[in-house]
Design a protein around this motif. Sequence first.
Motif, short mmCIF file in Angstrom:
data_model
loop_
_atom_site.label_atom_id
_atom_site.label_comp_id
_atom_site.label_asym_id
_atom_site.label_seq_id
_atom_site.Cartn_x
_atom_site.Cartn_y
_atom_site.Cartn_z
N LEU A 60 0.82 -1.21 0.00
CA LEU A 60 0.00 0.00 0.00
C LEU A 60 0.85 1.26 0.00
N MET A 61 1.81 1.32 0.90
CA MET A 61 2.56 2.56 1.11
C MET A 61 3.50 2.91 -0.04
N ALA A 62 3.98 1.92 -0.75
CA ALA A 62 4.91 2.21 -1.84
C ALA A 62 4.22 2.52 -3.16
N TYR A 63 2.97 2.07 -3.33
CA TYR A 63 2.37 2.16 -4.66
C TYR A 63 0.99 2.80 -4.73
N VAL A 64 0.36 3.07 -3.58
CA VAL A 64 -1.04 3.53 -3.62
C VAL A 64 -1.16 4.89 -2.92
N PRO A 65 -1.14 5.98 -3.68
CA PRO A 65 -1.19 7.32 -3.08
C PRO A 65 -2.41 7.55 -2.18
N ASP A 66 -3.57 6.99 -2.54
CA ASP A 66 -4.77 7.17 -1.70
C ASP A 66 -4.59 6.49 -0.34
N ALA A 67 -3.88 5.39 -0.31
CA ALA A 67 -3.62 4.71 0.97
C ALA A 67 -2.68 5.54 1.83
N ILE A 68 -1.65 6.11 1.22
CA ILE A 68 -0.70 6.95 1.97
C ILE A 68 -1.43 8.14 2.58
N LYS A 69 -2.28 8.77 1.79
CA LYS A 69 -3.03 9.94 2.28
C LYS A 69 -3.95 9.55 3.44
N ALA A 70 -4.71 8.48 3.28
CA ALA A 70 -5.61 8.04 4.34
C ALA A 70 -4.84 7.61 5.59
N LYS A 71 -3.76 6.88 5.41
CA LYS A 71 -2.98 6.41 6.55
C LYS A 71 -2.38 7.59 7.31
N THR A 72 -1.83 8.56 6.59
CA THR A 72 -1.23 9.73 7.23
C THR A 72 -2.26 10.49 8.06
N ARG A 73 -3.43 10.74 7.47
CA ARG A 73 -4.49 11.44 8.21
C ARG A 73 -4.97 10.61 9.39
N GLY A 74 -5.15 9.31 9.17
CA GLY A 74 -5.66 8.45 10.23
C GLY A 74 -4.72 8.34 11.41
N VAL A 75 -3.43 8.18 11.12
CA VAL A 75 -2.46 8.06 12.21
C VAL A 75 -2.40 9.34 13.03
N LYS A 76 -2.41 10.48 12.35
CA LYS A 76 -2.35 11.77 13.06
C LYS A 76 -3.59 12.00 13.90
N LYS A 77 -4.76 11.82 13.31
CA LYS A 77 -6.01 12.07 14.03
C LYS A 77 -6.32 10.96 15.03
N GLY A 78 -5.94 9.75 14.70
CA GLY A 78 -6.28 8.60 15.54
C GLY A 78 -5.62 8.59 16.89
N ARG A 79 -4.48 9.23 17.03
CA ARG A 79 -3.75 9.21 18.31
C ARG A 79 -4.62 9.67 19.47
N LYS A 80 -5.44 10.67 19.26
CA LYS A 80 -6.29 11.18 20.33
C LYS A 80 -7.71 10.62 20.29
N ALA A 81 -8.02 9.86 19.25
CA ALA A 81 -9.39 9.40 19.06
C ALA A 81 -9.55 7.89 19.28
N ALA A 82 -8.59 7.24 19.90
CA ALA A 82 -8.62 5.80 20.16
C ALA A 82 -8.74 5.00 18.86
N VAL A 83 -8.04 5.47 17.82
CA VAL A 83 -7.93 4.75 16.56
C VAL A 83 -6.43 4.49 16.38
N ASP A 84 -6.05 3.24 16.50
CA ASP A 84 -4.64 2.87 16.46
C ASP A 84 -4.34 2.01 15.24
N TYR A 85 -3.11 2.10 14.78
CA TYR A 85 -2.68 1.38 13.59
C TYR A 85 -1.52 0.46 13.92
N ILE A 86 -1.61 -0.74 13.42
CA ILE A 86 -0.52 -1.71 13.52
C ILE A 86 -0.17 -2.08 12.09
N ASP A 87 1.05 -1.80 11.69
CA ASP A 87 1.49 -2.07 10.33
C ASP A 87 2.60 -3.10 10.35
#
Length: 172
Positions: free
Chosen positions: A48-75
């Motif tokens: 996802l991260m190397a080839y899919v720009p939409d995934a990079i955009k969503a992941k970046t926003r999600g990780v930033k916003k998720g820190r305070k919103a109890a949305v966590d990412y495990i990659d």
Amino acid sequence: TSVDEAVRLLSASVAVADGRARRMKGGKVRPTADTPALIVITDENPELMAYVPDAIKAKTRGVKKGRKAAVDYIDAGQRGTGPNTGGGEVMSQYDTVIGGRFPKRQEGQFVFPDYYQRVDLSKLPGNGAFYYLDEERSKGPGPEKAKAFFAYDDDEHDDGTEATVIEDLSVK
């Protein structure tokens, strides 16, 4: 899942984080039965991260916003290169980073970039050895060595009897 479905799932996690951010009155969401933590697990993250720009955009926003919103990412990824992990902007937002053994020292430089001179992932013995860095260690001593053990349902003990199944181990 397919790449398209993965992007939709990441976008949904961003929507959850956005909604929680609008409802909270400052501070951090503490998970409860009514507002459980959302944990997004991405295996083969480099695809996802190397080839899919939409995934990079969503992941970046999600990780930033998720820190305070109890949305966590495990990659998970087999190589820790910058493009394969979403780059420094995504990686800098993670609370915990785990690095396993790499054949060459240079391959591990993106896993713990601030500690590259002190942590050599190529010297780990393998078989469950790893370094981890969490929020507490990032403010002080840096990555710490640890060891994980693997359990499989079909393992047998040395004496030929059947091993305890994973479900039994997880409740002990």
